[in-house]
Design a protein around this motif. Sequence first.
Motif, PDB file in Angstrom:
ATOM      1  N   TRP B  43      33.717   3.052  19.732  1.00 28.97           N
ATOM      2  CA  TRP B  43      34.662   3.924  20.432  1.00 28.97           C
ATOM      3  C   TRP B  43      35.952   3.242  20.841  1.00 28.97           C
ATOM      4  CZ3 TRP B  43      29.788   4.415  23.595  1.00 28.97           C
ATOM      5  CH2 TRP B  43      28.842   5.127  22.887  1.00 28.97           C
ATOM      6  N   PHE B  44      36.228   2.045  20.327  1.00 33.16           N
ATOM      7  CA  PHE B  44      37.487   1.416  20.715  1.00 33.16           C
ATOM      8  C   PHE B  44      38.556   1.665  19.672  1.00 33.16           C
ATOM      9  CE2 PHE B  44      40.652  -1.930  20.873  1.00 33.16           C
ATOM     10  CZ  PHE B  44      41.084  -1.763  22.174  1.00 33.16           C
ATOM     11  N   THR B  87      32.504  13.540  17.709  1.00 31.63           N
ATOM     12  CA  THR B  87      33.740  12.742  17.742  1.00 31.63           C
ATOM     13  C   THR B  87      34.877  13.536  18.360  1.00 31.63           C
ATOM     14  OG1 THR B  87      32.993  11.713  15.701  1.00 31.63           O
ATOM     15  CG2 THR B  87      35.288  11.380  16.273  1.00 31.63           C
ATOM     16  N   PHE B  88      34.965  14.820  17.994  1.00 32.31           N
ATOM     17  CA  PHE B  88      36.012  15.694  18.524  1.00 32.31           C
ATOM     18  C   PHE B  88      35.878  15.829  20.046  1.00 32.31           C
ATOM     19  CE2 PHE B  88      36.972  20.038  19.960  1.00 32.31           C
ATOM     20  CZ  PHE B  88      38.316  20.120  19.658  1.00 32.31           C
ATOM     21  N   MET B  89      34.641  16.046  20.493  1.00 30.34           N
ATOM     22  CA  MET B  89      34.423  16.250  21.933  1.00 30.34           C
ATOM     23  C   MET B  89      34.742  14.973  22.719  1.00 30.34           C
ATOM     24  SD  MET B  89      31.001  18.507  21.956  1.00 30.34           S
ATOM     25  CE  MET B  89      30.665  19.432  20.489  1.00 30.34           C
ATOM     26  N   ILE B  90      34.360  13.826  22.145  1.00 29.91           N
ATOM     27  CA  ILE B  90      34.636  12.547  22.815  1.00 29.91           C
ATOM     28  C   ILE B  90      36.148  12.302  22.865  1.00 29.91           C
ATOM     29  CG2 ILE B  90      34.275  10.053  22.664  1.00 29.91           C
ATOM     30  CD1 ILE B  90      31.592  10.732  21.218  1.00 29.91           C
ATOM     31  N   SER B  91      36.836  12.582  21.739  1.00 31.11           N
ATOM     32  CA  SER B  91      38.293  12.399  21.690  1.00 31.11           C
ATOM     33  C   SER B  91      38.993  13.319  22.676  1.00 31.11           C
ATOM     34  CB  SER B  91      38.837  12.734  20.299  1.00 31.11           C
ATOM     35  OG  SER B  91      38.499  11.766  19.405  1.00 31.11           O
ATOM     36  N   MET B  92      38.543  14.570  22.725  1.00 28.16           N
ATOM     37  CA  MET B  92      39.175  15.549  23.613  1.00 28.16           C
ATOM     38  C   MET B  92      39.004  15.133  25.077  1.00 28.16           C
ATOM     39  SD  MET B  92      40.927  18.277  23.850  1.00 28.16           S
ATOM     40  CE  MET B  92      40.863  19.465  22.516  1.00 28.16           C
ATOM     41  N   ALA B  93      37.778  14.737  25.434  1.00 29.78           N
ATOM     42  CA  ALA B  93      37.528  14.328  26.823  1.00 29.78           C
ATOM     43  C   ALA B  93      38.372  13.106  27.171  1.00 29.78           C
ATOM     44  CB  ALA B  93      36.042  14.016  27.006  1.00 29.78           C
ATOM     45  N   GLY B  94      38.403  12.132  26.259  1.00 28.49           N
ATOM     46  CA  GLY B  94      39.178  10.914  26.513  1.00 28.49           C
ATOM     47  C   GLY B  94      40.666  11.198  26.622  1.00 28.49           C
ATOM     48  N   ALA B 124      40.946   5.149  31.899  1.00 28.78           N
ATOM     49  CA  ALA B 124      40.382   6.497  32.078  1.00 28.78           C
ATOM     50  C   ALA B 124      39.853   7.032  30.749  1.00 28.78           C
ATOM     51  CB  ALA B 124      41.441   7.441  32.637  1.00 28.78           C
ATOM     52  N   HIS B 125      40.588   6.754  29.666  1.00 27.60           N
ATOM     53  CA  HIS B 125      40.188   7.198  28.331  1.00 27.60           C
ATOM     54  C   HIS B 125      38.815   6.632  27.969  1.00 27.60           C
ATOM     55  CE1 HIS B 125      40.376   7.677  23.956  1.00 27.60           C
ATOM     56  NE2 HIS B 125      41.273   8.612  24.175  1.00 27.60           N
ATOM     57  N   MET B 126      38.651   5.323  28.167  1.00 27.37           N
ATOM     58  CA  MET B 126      37.394   4.664  27.808  1.00 27.37           C
ATOM     59  C   MET B 126      36.239   5.178  28.678  1.00 27.37           C
ATOM     60  SD  MET B 126      35.976   2.597  25.759  1.00 27.37           S
ATOM     61  CE  MET B 126      37.293   1.764  24.906  1.00 27.37           C
ATOM     62  N   LEU B 127      36.485   5.270  29.991  1.00 27.49           N
ATOM     63  CA  LEU B 127      35.439   5.742  30.905  1.00 27.49           C
ATOM     64  C   LEU B 127      35.016   7.171  30.562  1.00 27.49           C
ATOM     65  CD1 LEU B 127      36.641   4.346  34.347  1.00 27.49           C
ATOM     66  CD2 LEU B 127      34.414   3.919  33.304  1.00 27.49           C
ATOM     67  N   LEU B 153      39.291  -4.790  26.814  1.00 28.64           N
ATOM     68  CA  LEU B 153      40.156  -4.493  25.664  1.00 28.64           C
ATOM     69  C   LEU B 153      41.115  -3.346  25.977  1.00 28.64           C
ATOM     70  CD1 LEU B 153      37.673  -4.753  22.639  1.00 28.64           C
ATOM     71  CD2 LEU B 153      39.500  -6.331  23.229  1.00 28.64           C
ATOM     72  N   SER B 154      40.622  -2.360  26.750  1.00 34.12           N
ATOM     73  CA  SER B 154      41.488  -1.229  27.143  1.00 34.12           C
ATOM     74  C   SER B 154      42.635  -1.704  28.022  1.00 34.12           C
ATOM     75  CB  SER B 154      40.688  -0.178  27.917  1.00 34.12           C
ATOM     76  OG  SER B 154      39.730   0.394  27.092  1.00 34.12           O
ATOM     77  N   CYS B 155      42.364  -2.672  28.903  1.00 34.70           N
ATOM     78  CA  CYS B 155      43.435  -3.226  29.752  1.00 34.70           C
ATOM     79  C   CYS B 155      44.537  -3.826  28.871  1.00 34.70           C
ATOM     80  CB  CYS B 155      42.888  -4.325  30.670  1.00 34.70           C
ATOM     81  SG  CYS B 155      41.961  -3.720  32.073  1.00 34.70           S
TER      82      CYS B 155
END
Lengths: 131, 182
Positions: B43-44, B87-94, B124-127, B153-155
């Motif tokens: 997911w990165f 994948t779509f749902m994870i992308s949308m939420a992020g 926030a995206h990663m969480l 990595l997100s930082c």
Amino acid sequence: MFEFLKGTWTDRVLLLVSLVAIVAGWIMIQAYVSSGPPMAEIYHADTLVATYRLPQKGEPPIHLQVEGELGMSEIVINEQGARIASSPCASQRCVLSGPHRHAGDMVACVPNRILIALRGHAESGFDAIVE
Amino acid sequence: MKQMTLSRPSLPELESKSRWLALLMLAIGLHVFEASLPSLGPWFKPGLANLVTLLALVLMGQRAAVSLAIGRVIVGSFFIGTLFTPTFMISMAGGLTAALVMIAAWRWIPAISLIGVSLLGALAHMLAQFVTVEFLFIQQAALYYALPPLLVLSCISGWINGALAGYIAGHLDNKKDSHEKI
């Protein structure tokens, strides 16, 4: 040259606070997952399907099939670690991620709702490595 | 008989819409590009598409940023064939969570620059991705074992993207000023 990367004091404080919180969380998680013998936990959705001790050098590998949302995922656990050998998902990212063997590692196939989580302390003395 | 007349949109309105569409197309392109990159971990992604959401926020406002985040995930998913998949749902939420957090940070945290806003957006995206996976697909706390290194990595990616967004926004503002002078 890299002046634009500097940020304001507020940005730097936010970065510091975030990193301190992440590292503290990381240490806590590692302390939790590094206890006990090296194990691979296999989950489907909200169910713990099986727990296996990682084979040591010379021990035979473990092959198992787990029924997921889309179909069967084949899981192999050997001395190199645990991996998803085949999966009915479209992207195959879980298969491509290969074997994992460090405590705290995980392999997830989200479409098939399968998760392999590794935990446990190495007998060789390496704190966070399941070997 | 009463004659119907269509009101012609004003030039600033057309300019604003075309600018939003240009940003949307850029975001979709980056979304598809990131999907084709080899996986840098579960997911990165580098978060380049989020950079465009940040640009929309500073150049056009919060409504444009939220609609762009939603639009790029929906249209981008058409192109990569993941519409309504996990994948779509994870992308949308992020994407949506990152946009809302960036809006809140931009509005309410004093003396923050785009770097800090982007940093918070990336975290926030990663969480949000992990929470979505736990809530909808794999209800196991063991998922979070992998979260801390990905947050580090997100930082890094959030900081770099914020710096790039600041650089680009500065240049776009200069261009706009010089056009207005002409």
